[in-house]
Scaffold this active site. Structure first.
Site, PDB file in Angstrom:
ATOM      1  N   LYS A 208       0.824  -1.208   0.000  1.00 52.32           N
ATOM      2  CA  LYS A 208       0.000   0.000   0.000  1.00 52.32           C
ATOM      3  C   LYS A 208       0.860   1.262   0.000  1.00 52.32           C
ATOM      4  CE  LYS A 208      -3.657   0.229   2.712  1.00 52.32           C
ATOM      5  NZ  LYS A 208      -4.546   0.452   3.887  1.00 52.32           N
ATOM      6  N   GLU A 214      10.396  -5.835   3.299  1.00 49.55           N
ATOM      7  CA  GLU A 214      10.543  -7.133   2.641  1.00 49.55           C
ATOM      8  C   GLU A 214      10.084  -7.070   1.188  1.00 49.55           C
ATOM      9  OE1 GLU A 214       9.633  -7.901   7.048  1.00 49.55           O
ATOM     10  OE2 GLU A 214       8.930  -6.547   5.462  1.00 49.55           O
ATOM     11  N   ARG A 273      -4.885  -8.046   6.380  1.00 48.12           N
ATOM     12  CA  ARG A 273      -5.362  -9.426   6.452  1.00 48.12           C
ATOM     13  C   ARG A 273      -6.812  -9.558   5.981  1.00 48.12           C
ATOM     14  NH1 ARG A 273      -4.375  -7.025  11.126  1.00 48.12           N
ATOM     15  NH2 ARG A 273      -5.961  -6.809  12.750  1.00 48.12           N
ATOM     16  N   LYS A 513      10.096  -4.900  13.767  1.00 40.85           N
ATOM     17  CA  LYS A 513      10.539  -4.216  12.547  1.00 40.85           C
ATOM     18  C   LYS A 513      11.460  -3.041  12.886  1.00 40.85           C
ATOM     19  CE  LYS A 513       6.351  -5.110   9.793  1.00 40.85           C
ATOM     20  NZ  LYS A 513       5.239  -4.451   9.069  1.00 40.85           N
TER      21      LYS A 513
END
Length: 550
Positions: A208, A214, A273, A513
């Site tokens: 997004k 990653e 999700r 992260k």
């Protein structure tokens, strides 16, 4: 909807359930001998036949669970979600994955703006793009048609599309293949790209913000692989013909080399999700086609309507969500198994792991106060019959209570026979037998009657009273898959409302992260960064350096 959550432990229903749980001795043998109990415990939601009769509940427990739902305000919270109220309070966002599957003639205003035309405008662009790839009108830089689509994403940008692609494999267009890269481990990219022809490969970068570490790392690896394989062609044109994006950060998309016209966006009211049915599903649309994807959306919408409009006593997501609360908070179950007797659903448990545990693995309520109950089961599972030769031992005879959902379809995608035997019937005989065995067990007298030596009798006793829910569908169609996905979305929602948590944020993924960014220089050789780490981390990094230097 800014009011704080109701503390479920302070409700009359919670007290009633606590009393019912004390000394509760379930007897599924007696329950399943009662045809009326089975009839009242058998429900329908869309195409799904749902049998709840083998669960550790009584009519009194069901009544108390429905009263609990009423006393914590489940219906009002559900209606607020469907209306577009900002129930994701920690991010001040609406929660409208359900809007992604509304029909084009529906209307839903968020902050005075009807979002349905926006949804269908993006869908139309995705469908048009997919048709061009599927027909061969979209070609790579060499003029050859696309044969392989590689989706680059992580989390919800990967788990949903890959699960659905595997589940709907019989519907994939001949000559097209999808592959998926998510892990930052370079092995993932290397093995996924192995054997592919750059001239016939298209990449979809799903992020997004177009800033996910990653995803962008893997996208750069794939771009380098592409350009290495297409020497002699203009690099800008090669990237533009072989990369598209699912993102709203059009400036970053353009900086990467992707034509912003080939970027498909979605909205902040779509959680990762919950995004498979948004543009995140572009790879799936290419694979199975717009018509089949529309059937998937229609199946999801059918379950949405069932959840939104069906009375609680017949509402499958409500009842299954309340069952999970009963097992977690009153019978001390810690995990929940999902066991599809459908090989094409082999990634479904992994998909549910993110959906359920990222949603409900929370220790504070939506007003910031600590939770007053246990929350969030550990979801896990594998397809039957494989699991029968692995972990079913624990479910049948172990000391832990493991509620399990068994999922099967009546008509297989690949009907095969072994001699005169219908292999699917042999397969489903296991589906029916396992839930029966878990429910009824085998007594010591029954074991003795088989001629078992007395010393071996205890090892061969099955206590039974192991709870299961059975879900049976006609076939694994796009619509049925959509119904299953939406069913578990709403089950997860029900549990979150009872526990008073925000099921739509995911702050728990952020700390690791952040620390990874701090640790990266230390791993790369920066001694000052290494010195800033704790003793254990320093020791591990030192050992890594020694091993890597060899």
């Amino acid at each position: 909807m800014s009011d704080g959550p109701v503390d479920p432990t302070g409700t009359a229903a919670w007290s009633r359930l606590t009393a019912l749980a004390e000394g509760f001795e379930p007897d599924l043998r007696a329950a399943l001998a009662d045809e009326e109990w089975v009839r009242r415990s058998t429900l329908t939601a869309g195409d799904l036949h749902v049998d709840l009769s083998k669960n550790l509940v009584t009519p009194e427990i069901w009544t108390a669970l429905r009263e609990l739902a009423d006393q914590v305000g489940l219906s009002a919270r559900r209606d607020a979600m469907f209306a577009g109220e900002r129930i994701n309070v920690t991010e001040d966002r609406a929660v409208l994955h359900t809007a992604l599957r509304l029909p084009a003639d529906a209307s839903l205003e968020v902050d005075g703006h009807d979002v349905v035309p926006d949804v269908h405008e993006v869908l139309g662009r995705v469908y048009d793009f997919a048709d061009r790839v599927r027909s061969g009108a979209w070609t790579g830089v060499t003029g050859e048609r696309i044969r392989t689509v590689v989706n680059i994403g992580i989390g919800g940008s990967d788990l949903g599309p890959v699960m659905a692609y595997e589940a709907l494999a019989p519907y994939v267009q001949d000559g097209l293949e999808c592959r998926f890269i998510s892990n930052i481990d370079p092995t993932d990219a290397a093995t996924t790209l192995a054997g592919l022809d750059p001239a016939t490969t298209l990449f979809i970068v799903s992020s997004k913000t177009f800033g996910t570490l990653e995803t962008l790392t893997n996208a750069r690896l794939c771009r380098a692989w592409l350009l290495d394989g297409l020497t002699g062609h203009d690099e800008g044109e090669a990237v533009a013909r072989h990369f598209v994006a699912v993102s709203t950060a059009l400036d970053k998309v353009a900086d990467f080399g992707i034509d912003p016209d080939n970027a498909f966006g979605f909205w902040d009211w779509v959680g990762g999700r919950y995004s498979m049915d948004s543009a995140i599903g572009t790879s799936l649309v290419v694979a199975v086609g717009p018509e089949r994807f529309a059937e998937l959306l229609a199946g999801m919408h059918a379950m949405d309507e069932h959840f939104r409009t069906t009375p609680p006593e017949h509402n499958v997501p409500v009842l299954m969500g309340l069952l999970n609360v009963w097992y977690t908070n009153f019978l001390d179950a810690q995990t929940h198994a999902v066991l599809p007797y459908a090989q094409l659903l082999h990634r479904f448990p992994a998909y549910l792991q993110q959906l359920t545990m990222e949603s409900n693995g929370k220790g504070v309520r939506w007003d910031g106060t600590p939770v007053t109950t246990g929350t969030g089961e550990v979801f896990w599972g594998e397809p039957g019959t494989n699991g029968q030769h692995a972990f079913y031992q624990l479910i049948h005879q172990g000391t832990r209570l493991v509620p399990a959902d068994f999922i099967a379809v009546a008509r297989p995608a690949y009907p095969l026979v072994d001699g005169d035997a219908d292999v699917h019937e042999l397969f489903l005989a296991n589906f029916f037998a396992q839930t029966r065995a878990l429910a009824l067990g085998k007594t010591a007298d029954e074991v003795r009657a088989e001629g078992t030596a007395e010393a071996l009798v205890p090892a061969r006793v099955f206590t039974g009273n192991r709870p299961t829910t059975s879900i049976l569908a006609p076939e694994l169609s796009p619509s049925v898959l959509g119904q299953l996905v939406a069913l578990y979305e709403h089950i997860t929602f029900v549990q979150g409302v009872v526990w008073g948590i925000d099921s739509f944020d995911q702050w728990g993924v952020e700390l690791g992260k952040q620390l990874a960014q701090q640790v990266t220089p230390a791993v790369g050789g920066d001694d000052d960064a290494l010195a800033a780490q704790d003793a254990s981390t320093r020791s591990l990094i030192d050992q890594y350096r020694r091993l890597r230097s060899r």
